[in-house]
Design an enzyme around this catalytic site. Structure first.
Site, mmCIF file in Angstrom:
data_model
loop_
_atom_site.group_PDB
_atom_site.id
_atom_site.type_symbol
_atom_site.label_atom_id
_atom_site.label_comp_id
_atom_site.label_asym_id
_atom_site.label_seq_id
_atom_site.Cartn_x
_atom_site.Cartn_y
_atom_site.Cartn_z
ATOM 1 N N HIS A 60 0.866 -1.185 0.000
ATOM 2 C CA HIS A 60 0.000 0.000 0.000
ATOM 3 C C HIS A 60 0.900 1.232 0.000
ATOM 4 C CE1 HIS A 60 -3.730 -2.264 0.772
ATOM 5 N NE2 HIS A 60 -2.964 -3.042 1.523
ATOM 6 N N ARG A 62 -0.362 4.371 -0.658
ATOM 7 C CA ARG A 62 -1.216 5.458 -0.121
ATOM 8 C C ARG A 62 -1.344 6.685 -1.021
ATOM 9 N NH1 ARG A 62 -3.615 1.909 2.762
ATOM 10 N NH2 ARG A 62 -2.686 1.368 4.774
ATOM 11 N N ASN A 92 -6.661 0.470 -3.199
ATOM 12 C CA ASN A 92 -7.574 1.174 -2.279
ATOM 13 C C ASN A 92 -7.027 2.531 -1.864
ATOM 14 O OD1 ASN A 92 -5.552 0.051 -0.697
ATOM 15 N ND2 ASN A 92 -6.899 -0.459 1.007
ATOM 16 N N HIS A 179 -8.838 -10.551 -1.190
ATOM 17 C CA HIS A 179 -8.802 -10.384 0.266
ATOM 18 C C HIS A 179 -9.973 -11.212 0.793
ATOM 19 C CE1 HIS A 179 -8.722 -7.702 4.019
ATOM 20 N NE2 HIS A 179 -9.843 -8.389 4.131
ATOM 21 N N ASP A 308 2.100 -6.812 2.523
ATOM 22 C CA ASP A 308 0.921 -6.048 2.971
ATOM 23 C C ASP A 308 1.386 -4.792 3.729
ATOM 24 O OD1 ASP A 308 -1.627 -5.171 3.387
ATOM 25 O OD2 ASP A 308 -2.248 -6.827 4.692
HETATM 26 ZN ZN LIG Z 1 -6.077 -7.277 2.591
#
Ligand SMILES: [Zn+2]
Length: 434
Positions: A60, A62, A92, A179, A308
């Site tokens: 991630h 961001r 995300n 996920h 992750d």
């Molecule tokens: Zn996840």
């Protein structure tokens, strides 16, 4: 002009006598004893282990949206320092990477920074809402060339939508990274469902919420012929389901899986601390789960390690447990945790580390130039590791803007000395080179 770097006395995969590796124009030009040539830079590795550069399928970064936690630049620095040459940036973000504009922005920014190949992951559904498929084809055809799709952070829960997503991803030659979390079973979940959560009064995240989705998705992958990748496997039961699936013949489809370093090392005993730095999704499980995950990684049931890496700003982490966001930093500690959980106890040798941190993730994401052998004529995506060097994790000293590491103060074995992306040194002796 030809750029030449000479690596003196490295041990590919930690095997055999040290050799020299000559890198020219981004490729490995020669591997042999005592190479003596003029070079722009000579790295004296003193017997350090050479491995193919690490590939992280689950990062991630961001950006866009939460640049107060991480940026593509700060995350790239952390990746290079951690020995990575390729990372997959999860979708995300804010806005969500569910269209060509956002994935192209992430891809272009990654190239500008130039420390690591940043591959944007495309969302499976519009806005991660789980209602209708995103523009997967457009993202695949964009200059970002998206091949990995995921709603990570959320599960693609609707079975018909999941079926269509697997069919569509398959047609695009991609992989769907799930996920696995049945949201009906994890409403208000705060920690692994078990005695530790019960004692502290935290709502539980039961193992079957993951396992039931993994079982279902394996069946759907077989039925559709699609490629399923299971994100952050966290339970013994999920490992059992994957082992059952992989032992079958003619199931159709392809199933692969990743485990995070923190699920290999940490357990829900840490709930005692009540420190939200240990809050993660899926949650830390029991010691029996961690042991089963180590075994599954060692025997190939779980294909690879993925970090992750999930940076969070202080205000999202330094608060009460229930308000804290789940996630931990992972890029710079991944190798050390894998070394301590897998190499030190003898579950994997260094060739095995190359397999689970580079070759297998590169194969799953279909990257042709990563996870390649250390041999003449191969791309020079490399990492040099000193296996003896132990170092102490200090969140404030890590390159990420955020500092949420559960490994704070822990001593880890295995230090990244040098990372090289297409023949260019991107990190050396603890400093990134932009
Ligand atoms: Zn996840």
């Amino acid at each position: 002009m030809t750029e030449r770097v000479l690596l003196k006395e490295v041990r590919p995969y930690g095997e055999g006598e040290p050799v020299d590796v000559l890198v020219e124009d981004g490729m490995i030009a020669r591997v042999g004893a005592s190479i003596d040539v003029d070079a722009d830079e000579i790295v004296h590795a003193d017997g350090a282990i050479a491995l193919p550069g690490f590939v992280d399928l689950h990062t991630h970064l961001r950006e866009p949206g939460r640049e107060d936690a991480e940026t593509i630049e700060s995350g790239s620095v952390a990746a290079a320092l951690g020995g990575f040459t390729s990372v997959f940036a999860m979708a995300n973000t804010d806005p969500v990477a569910d269209n060509a504009v956002v994935v192209e922005h992430v891809w272009r920014r990654g190239r500008e920074v130039g420390l690591v190949d940043v591959h944007p992951v495309g969302a499976v559904t519009v806005g991660l809402k789980g209602e209708k498929l995103a523009e997967m084809g457009t993202m695949a055809k964009s200059s970002a060339g998206v091949r990995v799709f995921s709603d990570d952070g959320l599960c693609v829960h609707d079975p018909l939508l999941m079926r269509r997503a697997l069919e569509y991803t398959g047609a695009l030659g991609g992989v769907l990274a799930q996920h696995a979390e049945d949201p009906r079973l994890t409403v208000d979940a705060q920690a692994h469902e078990g005695p530790n959560a019960a004692r502290l009064g935290l709502t539980g995240w039961p193992a079957p919420a993951e396992e039931s989705i993994v079982a279902r998705d394996c069946l759907l992958a077989g039925h559709t012929g699609g490629s399923l990748h299971v994100c952050h496997v966290s339970t013994r039961g999920t490992a059992d389901i994957l082992r059952w699936w992989k032992s079958g013949e003619d199931r159709g489809g392809t199933v692969s899986a990743e485990v995070t370093p923190h699920h290999l090392l940490l357990t829900d005993e840490l709930l005692e601390t009540y420190d939200p730095v240990n809050k993660v999704n899926p949650p830390l499980r029991t010691d029996a789960d961690a042991q089963a995950l180590r075994q599954a990684l060692a025997d190939g049931t779980v294909d690879c390690v993925a970090t992750d890496h999930a940076p969070h700003a202080a205000q999202d982490k330094c608060c009460e447990w229930s308000a804290a966001r789940p996630g931990m930093l992972g890029l710079q500690t991944a190798l050390g945790v894998v070394a301590s959980t897998m190499v030190v106890p003898g579950l994997l040798d260094w060739r095995g580390v190359a397999r689970v941190m580079s070759e297998n993730p590169a194969r799953i994401a279909n990257l042709g130039d990563q996870g390649r052998p250390i041999a003449e004529g191969e791309p020079a995506n490399l990492v040099l590791v000193d296996p003896e060097h132990r170092w102490t994790v200090r969140g404030e000293e890590l390159a990420s803007i955020a500092a949420n590491t559960p490994f704070e103060g822990m001593e880890l074995p295995g230090r990244v000395l040098t990372t090289m992306l297409r023949g260019r040194i991107t990190a050396h002796e603890g400093k990134a080179r932009q």
